[in-house]
Structures are given as C-alpha cells and as structure tokens.
Scaffold this motif. Structure first.
Motif, short mmCIF file in Angstrom:
data_model
loop_
_atom_site.label_atom_id
_atom_site.label_comp_id
_atom_site.label_asym_id
_atom_site.label_seq_id
_atom_site.Cartn_x
_atom_site.Cartn_y
_atom_site.Cartn_z
N ASP A 45 1.68 -3.68 26.85
CA ASP A 45 2.55 -3.76 28.04
C ASP A 45 3.44 -2.52 28.12
N ALA A 50 -5.40 -1.06 28.01
CA ALA A 50 -6.27 -1.66 27.00
C ALA A 50 -5.83 -1.27 25.59
N SER A 84 -3.68 -9.49 26.06
CA SER A 84 -4.90 -8.75 26.39
C SER A 84 -4.65 -7.26 26.58
N ALA A 85 -3.37 -6.81 26.52
CA ALA A 85 -3.08 -5.41 26.83
C ALA A 85 -1.80 -4.98 26.13
N GLU A 110 -7.95 2.33 30.91
CA GLU A 110 -8.38 1.02 31.38
C GLU A 110 -7.20 0.06 31.53
N ILE A 111 -7.20 -0.64 32.64
CA ILE A 111 -6.26 -1.75 32.85
C ILE A 111 -7.06 -3.02 32.65
N PRO A 112 -6.93 -3.67 31.50
CA PRO A 112 -7.85 -4.77 31.16
C PRO A 112 -7.56 -6.05 31.92
N PHE A 113 -8.62 -6.84 32.07
CA PHE A 113 -8.46 -8.20 32.58
C PHE A 113 -8.00 -9.10 31.44
N PRO A 114 -7.37 -10.22 31.76
CA PRO A 114 -7.03 -11.16 30.68
C PRO A 114 -8.29 -11.61 29.94
N ILE A 115 -8.23 -11.56 28.63
CA ILE A 115 -9.39 -11.89 27.80
C ILE A 115 -9.05 -13.08 26.93
N ARG A 116 -9.97 -14.01 26.88
CA ARG A 116 -9.84 -15.15 25.98
C ARG A 116 -11.13 -15.24 25.14
#
Length: 362
Positions: free
Chosen positions: A313, A272, A310-311, A347-353
């Motif tokens: 890399d 994140a 979203s993160a 945190e390993i985030p989910f794709p966020i839009r």
C-alpha cells in the motif's frame, strides 16, 4: 369671543395688544435668527476648521463622521431655536405644552439620529479596515444586523427619554415589556435559540460566506449565507442545504478554507509484491509534478504505508492552490499514474485469495 381670545393668550400689556404682540414676536424671531446664524457659523467652522484638524490625523474616520453629522448639528440648532422661540411667546399654557412637546420629540429624534449616523460610520470604517482580517470582532456580514440592533436600542432609549419628559411612569412600561418578553421567550424558545446561535456563529466566525465546509454527516458545500435563524450551504450537486444555527453550534465540522484556501490531496494505491518501493515512490512524485495544478511548494510526497493482503500500500500526497481544484486535479493525477505505471511495467494487482483444498480421508 373676547373671552375665548383672552383664554388663549396671557394678560395683555398696558401698551396695547398690537404693540405687546409685536414685541413678543420680535423677540421670538430674534431668538430664532440667533440660533439660525449660530447653526450657519458652526457648519462653516466644521467645514473649515474641523476638516483642517481632521487632516492632522492618520485615519479618515474623523473626516467621515464629520461629514455625516454636520447636517444633523445644523438641524439640531435650528430646531432648538424654534423650541425656545415658541416657549418665549405669551401663549396659553396648554398651547405651549403642545408645541414644545412636539418640538422636544423632534429634538430627541435629531439627537439620536446624529448618534446613529456617527456609530454607523464608525462601524463601516472598522469593517473597511479589516476586510481580510479573520480575527476581526465584527465581520462585514454582521453590519446589517449590528445596524438593526443599534437602531432598536436607540429607538428604545429615545422612547424612554420622551416618556420621562412627559412624566409617564417608565418603570411600569419596563415591567410590562419584561413580562411580555418573558412570554414571547417561552413561546418561541427554539427560534430564540437559533437566533442566539446565529450571533455566536457571526462573532466566533468558524466559517465565512464562501468557505467550503464539511459537516459531521459527511455533506460538503460552500456557505451561501448566514442568517439569524439558519445557515444556507450550497452542496457540490448544486442543492441548497438549510441548517438551523443551533445545530451548527453544537456539531463538529471541517472548514476547508482555514487556515488558507490551499488543499491537500491524497491518493492511495497498491502495487504488486516484489515491486521496487523506492522506484515506485519516485515515480509517484514525478507523476504528480507533471500536473500543472499540483504545487511545487510544498512538494508532493510519496510513502510506503503498509503491507496489504494483495499489494504493497502506497500513498501520494500533493497540494493544490485552491480547494475547489482538488477534485479535478486528483482525477488528472490518477489518470496519469495509470499511464506511467503501464509504461514502467508496474503492476496494480487484483485482490488475491489462495484457497487450499485438502483431500478428505475416509
């Protein structure tokens, strides 16, 4: 009856036929005995003095060749004695031609058999000394093919020598074989292309039996066999992939066993925004070192690769001792990363839009 007997044998000596034939047979036996004794003496000399001379060399090649050719040398001398003994007898010319012709063929076979065994021993010695040499001109997998080619070449040479001895026209035979080879080549050009490509693969050695390769189409498997027409590859799902050699020669592939059997693994993961990048990199390296199959030298490395949508890399690189362990080791490292990230609140985030909807105006 007398005419038939006189037709088979040359004119008899004035001392009488019995005494004449006794002298001739005695002379032939004497020739045979001399060559037999000569063969025994040469075999004894090779066993005694040849081995002593061979012991002064640093290689055992001469000992092995000497052991292989000694019986053939003995047969060659004995057969030569029989050949000369037959020709010394006062037989009819046609009988002499028949017997001497048969013995000449036997002599040629013995000579070329001797050459073949010497070459075969040389080939075996060469391969035995270069089992782990990847730059060797001939690999151990080529021994059967090299032996067959040598045998065919020697058989052709022996046939030419025999035909020349009996005054046959060799050039017409060579011409006929050339025309026949041309016709066969035109009819089986695809098969010949695969065979030539097979020789190219065996000489160039882009891969060896047992190597794991990746084809341009993405298929990965271990090389199970290299033949004259095709190469067999055992895929990861235990299926046998058969590929024509000409296709392998004209495509790009990856040999995972070169330059050695070690393999490098890569794990891409996103964390994140707002995470401590240095702390994440240190945690990734420490996590990889917890897995037993991960090599300490070269050590694992972690990098901040890019800013994702979203993160952040990240990439983790590590080495394993053998490429066959890479898949299993990657699974262990992935499972441990999830556990360590959870323990350290990373945190390993989910794709966020983010969708912004503007209220339209009338």
């Amino acid at each position: 009856m007398l005419d038939i007997i006189q037709g088979l044998f040359r004119p008899l000596d004035t001392d009488g036929p019995i005494l004449f034939w006794a002298k001739e047979i005695l002379g032939a036996l004497l020739i045979l005995a001399i060559f037999w004794m000569l063969a025994q003496l040469i075999v004894m000399a090779l066993d005694k003095w040849g081995k002593r001379l061979a012991s002064f060399t640093s290689t055992d090649l001469d000992d092995r060749i000497l052991h292989r050719i000694t019986p053939h040398v003995s047969r060659l001398l004995v057969t030569s004695g029989i050949y000369l003994a037959i020709r010394s007898l006062p037989l009819h010319e046609k009988l002499i031609l028949v017997f001497s012709g048969v013995l000449f063929i036997v002599l040629v076979i013995i000579v070329f058999n001797l050459i073949y065994h010497a070459f075969d021993e040389l080939l075996q010695w060469y391969i035995a000394g270069r089992q782990h040499d990847t730059d060797a001109l001939i690999s151990r997998h080529m021994i059967p093919i090299a032996e067959k080619i040598t045998m065919l070449f020697l058989m052709g040479a022996a046939l030419i020598v025999i035909l020349k001895h009996f005054n046959y026209d060799i050039f017409s035979l060579v011409t006929a074989l050339g025309i026949g080879s041309l016709a066969i080549g035109m009819a089986a050009k695809d098969t010949l292309a695969h065979m030539i490509s097979g020789f190219t693969l065996m000489l160039d050695q882009p891969f060896r039996i047992g190597d794991r390769i990746q084809l341009s189409g993405g298929q990965v498997g271990d090389v199970a066999g290299i033949g004259l027409r095709s190469t067999k590859i055992k895929t990861m799902d235990n299926q046998l992939l058969i590929i024509p050699n000409s296709d392998l020669c004209n495509t790009m592939l990856i040999n995972q066993a070169f330059p050695d059997v070690r393999a490098k693994g890569r794990i891409n993961i996103g964390v994140a925004y707002g995470s401590d990048v240095d702390r994440v990199k240190a945690l990734l390296v420490a996590t990889a070192l917890e897995v037993e199959d991960v090599l300490r030298d070269p050590a694992p490395e972690a990098y901040f690769v890019s800013f994702g949508d979203s993160a952040l890399d990240m990439s983790l690189f590590f080495w394993v001792e053998e490429y066959s362990r890479l898949f299993d080791t990657t699974d262990k490292v992935n499972s441990l990363i999830i556990r360590r990230f959870t323990e350290n609140s990373i945190e390993i985030p989910f794709p966020i839009r983010t969708v912004i909807m503007e209220k339209g105006t009338n």
